[in-house]
Design a protein around this motif. Structure first.
Motif, PDB file in Angstrom:
ATOM      1  N   THR A   1      43.355  40.794  44.721  1.00  0.00           N
ATOM      2  CA  THR A   1      43.731  42.217  44.715  1.00  0.00           C
ATOM      3  C   THR A   1      44.982  42.506  43.901  1.00  0.00           C
ATOM      4  OG1 THR A   1      44.886  41.859  46.821  1.00  0.00           O
ATOM      5  CG2 THR A   1      42.650  42.711  46.944  1.00  0.00           C
ATOM      6  N   GLN A   2      45.502  41.490  43.191  1.00  0.00           N
ATOM      7  CA  GLN A   2      46.685  41.701  42.363  1.00  0.00           C
ATOM      8  C   GLN A   2      46.254  42.292  41.016  1.00  0.00           C
ATOM      9  OE1 GLN A   2      49.713  41.135  43.861  1.00  0.00           O
ATOM     10  NE2 GLN A   2      48.350  40.703  45.587  1.00  0.00           N
ATOM     11  N   ILE A   3      46.231  43.615  40.941  1.00  0.00           N
ATOM     12  CA  ILE A   3      45.722  44.300  39.755  1.00  0.00           C
ATOM     13  C   ILE A   3      46.545  43.956  38.513  1.00  0.00           C
ATOM     14  CG2 ILE A   3      45.222  46.563  38.752  1.00  0.00           C
ATOM     15  CD1 ILE A   3      44.885  47.627  41.569  1.00  0.00           C
ATOM     16  N   GLY A   4      47.845  43.775  38.687  1.00  0.00           N
ATOM     17  CA  GLY A   4      48.714  43.537  37.538  1.00  0.00           C
ATOM     18  C   GLY A   4      48.583  42.163  36.939  1.00  0.00           C
TER      19      GLY A   4
ATOM     20  N   GLY B   1      45.806  39.816  35.496  1.00  0.00           N
ATOM     21  CA  GLY B   1      44.404  39.784  35.116  1.00  0.00           C
ATOM     22  C   GLY B   1      43.691  38.497  35.465  1.00  0.00           C
TER      23      GLY B   1
ATOM     24  N   PHE C   1      42.788  39.000  39.204  1.00  0.00           N
ATOM     25  CA  PHE C   1      42.020  40.200  39.569  1.00  0.00           C
ATOM     26  C   PHE C   1      40.545  39.942  39.274  1.00  0.00           C
ATOM     27  CE2 PHE C   1      40.853  44.786  38.778  1.00  0.00           C
ATOM     28  CZ  PHE C   1      40.955  45.162  40.110  1.00  0.00           C
ATOM     29  N   ASN C   2      39.879  39.290  40.237  1.00  0.00           N
ATOM     30  CA  ASN C   2      38.546  38.770  39.997  1.00  0.00           C
ATOM     31  C   ASN C   2      37.764  38.764  41.310  1.00  0.00           C
ATOM     32  OD1 ASN C   2      36.289  37.098  39.510  1.00  0.00           O
ATOM     33  ND2 ASN C   2      37.396  35.903  37.984  1.00  0.00           N
TER      34      ASN C   2
ATOM     35  N   ASN D   1      53.319  40.016  31.613  1.00  0.00           N
ATOM     36  CA  ASN D   1      52.739  41.263  31.118  1.00  0.00           C
ATOM     37  C   ASN D   1      53.560  41.829  29.966  1.00  0.00           C
ATOM     38  OD1 ASN D   1      50.698  41.191  33.032  1.00  0.00           O
ATOM     39  ND2 ASN D   1      51.898  42.288  34.557  1.00  0.00           N
TER      40      ASN D   1
END
Length: 456
Positions: free
Chosen positions: A210-213, A215, A218-219, A361
């Protein structure tokens, strides 16, 4: 009549630790003391004494938290599935698997505390939980799971504890009717244990997924992969431990089960390392490349040593060893394959954390502050890539907590009848015990008096 009087009347002898057993206990206690001393130093100095920083906010503690959660969940699933399907084929291994599951969940739970920095923060999970956070759900399920594992182990062993006259039976009587009742209760306990273990590691996986930041995390496949690696590591740990305690204690591992367990482990490793890795990596490779060899290279070739330690050392090698029937019948081959599978799962966790934190990021200069200072300069270090190396403090704290888990297993093997019928296994006459004592005194350290069962 007291429990000691009952044991004396029944001729039950609880063996004591031998020389090597006491030495093993001494090593574990020393590691625990040093580990908690290092934790105390960390509490006084802060998380600055660890290798974690503003970029790598999770390190060794969380890497091993994920590993031990998986070991615990996998052990409970493997131990409960036969009981749920009314199979007695692996009944010998069920209590041992649950003991390992209990020890691993204790280790995993304790690893959270030094990672928080201040243990008092745990109170926040209880007094003001934010149910939108997967961490709150993970904390809750770890607590419930640990209590359930302890109760489950007691349920499976309480009749043998009563036969031994142990105080741990808590008033339970050993009767045939009671054993029939416990077999029914074991089915319902297994029915609860399997979904509980799946939920335990799924929630852990969702913390990453759930860690959107980030990538790489986020799977939607993260949670299924966590469940699969729990099955791999849990079964591998059970096999390794069963072989060792069969060698050094009174526990007996039916040799006919070893090739069967090796076959199941090989299937688990193949599904995890081949199929699920393909399911995760192939779509990304296909989306970014449009030539066959470019797609194949992006799919098959890893980008770090952690990837190779996971997929080759912990994946391809065990699969090859366990796929050949003639090799699978050899005890040492299954043992080695199981150890390598655990090593692979460990480095999958390392790979997971590094893929999430290593690439920032913001990759343009000056990047982000690492939260650390140059010695004697006092200015923050700015970085465009994440770096992390565990410090000695982290290693000592971790070793101490893992040693506590090993101590739980050691004491469980000694005082809890882990093998069905264990209460009968220690029922010997005084003459037989005197003979054993005499033989042990003559052999000195030659007998198998290591922790978990004393000399055979």
């Amino acid at each position: 009549m007291s429990s000691s009087e009952k044991r004396a009347e029944a001729g039950v002898v609880v063996p004591e630790f031998g020389t090597r057993g006491k030495a093993w206990l001494g090593v574990l206690v020393l590691a625990i003391v040093v580990g908690f001393g290092a934790w105390g130093y960390q509490l006084s100095q802060g998380l600055a004494v660890t290798g974690m920083n503003n970029v790598f906010s999770w390190g060794l503690y969380i890497m091993l938290f994920v590993l031990f959660i998986g070991l615990s969940a996998g052990g409970l699933i493997i131990s409960s599935a036969p009981k749920f399907f009314h199979s007695d084929r692996y009944a010998t291994l069920a209590p041992l698997g649950i003991l390992l599951s209990l020890a691993c969940i204790v280790v995993a739970g304790l690893l959270i505390l030094p990672d928080l920095g201040r243990p008092s923060r745990v109170i926040g999970f209880l007094t003001s939980p934010d149910f939108r956070s997967p961490m709150v759900w993970d904390f809750g399920i770890v607590l419930v799971y640990g209590l359930f594992s302890a109760g489950y182990l007691w349920l499976l062993t309480r009749r043998d504890l009563a036969k031994m006259g142990s105080r741990l039976a808590f008033g339970t009587e050993d009767t045939e009717e009671g054993r029939k009742k416990d077999r029914k209760l074991a089915f319902w306990a297994a029915a609860v244990a399997i979904p509980l273990a799946i939920a335990l590691h799924s929630v852990t996986g969702w913390i990453f997924a759930t860690q959107i930041g980030r990538g790489d995390w986020f799977n939607p496949l993260v949670a299924p992969m966590f469940i699969m690696k729990a099955l791999v590591s849990g079964l591998a740990l059970l096999v390794v431990t069963a072989i060792l305690v069969d060698r050094f204690t009174r526990f007996r591992l039916p040799q006919k089960l070893v090739p069967e367990l090796g076959k199941v482990l090989g299937v688990f490793v193949a599904i995890h390392v081949v199929y699920l890795v393909a399911a995760e990596r192939l779509p990304h490779a296909w989306a970014s490349e449009f030539e066959f060899w470019a797609i194949t290279s992006a799919f098959l070739v890893g980008d770090s040593i952690h990837f190779w330690l996971w997929t080759v050392v912990g994946g391809a090698v065990p699969i090859v060893l366990l796929a050949v029937p003639s090799l699978r019948r050899k005890l040492w081959v299954v043992f080695v394959a199981s150890v390598l599978a655990i090593v692979g799962i460990l480095f999958e966790g390392v790979y997971l954390l590094f893929t999430g934190y290593q690439d920032l990021n913001i990759d343009a200069a000056p990047g982000v502050t690492s939260g650390t200072d140059y010695v004697g300069v006092g200015s923050d270090v700015w970085v465009t890539a994440g770096y992390y190396t565990p410090t000695l403090v982290e290693l000592l704290v971790t070793i101490g907590i893992v040693a506590l888990g090993a101590l739980i297993v050691t004491l469980g093997l000694r005082f809890v009848p882990i093998q069905p019928g264990g209460g009968e296994a220690v029922r010997v006459s005084r003459t037989e015990q005197q003979t054993t004592d005499t033989d042990a005194s003559v052999a000195t350290d030659g007998g198998r008096d290591t922790p978990g069962g004393g000399p055979r």
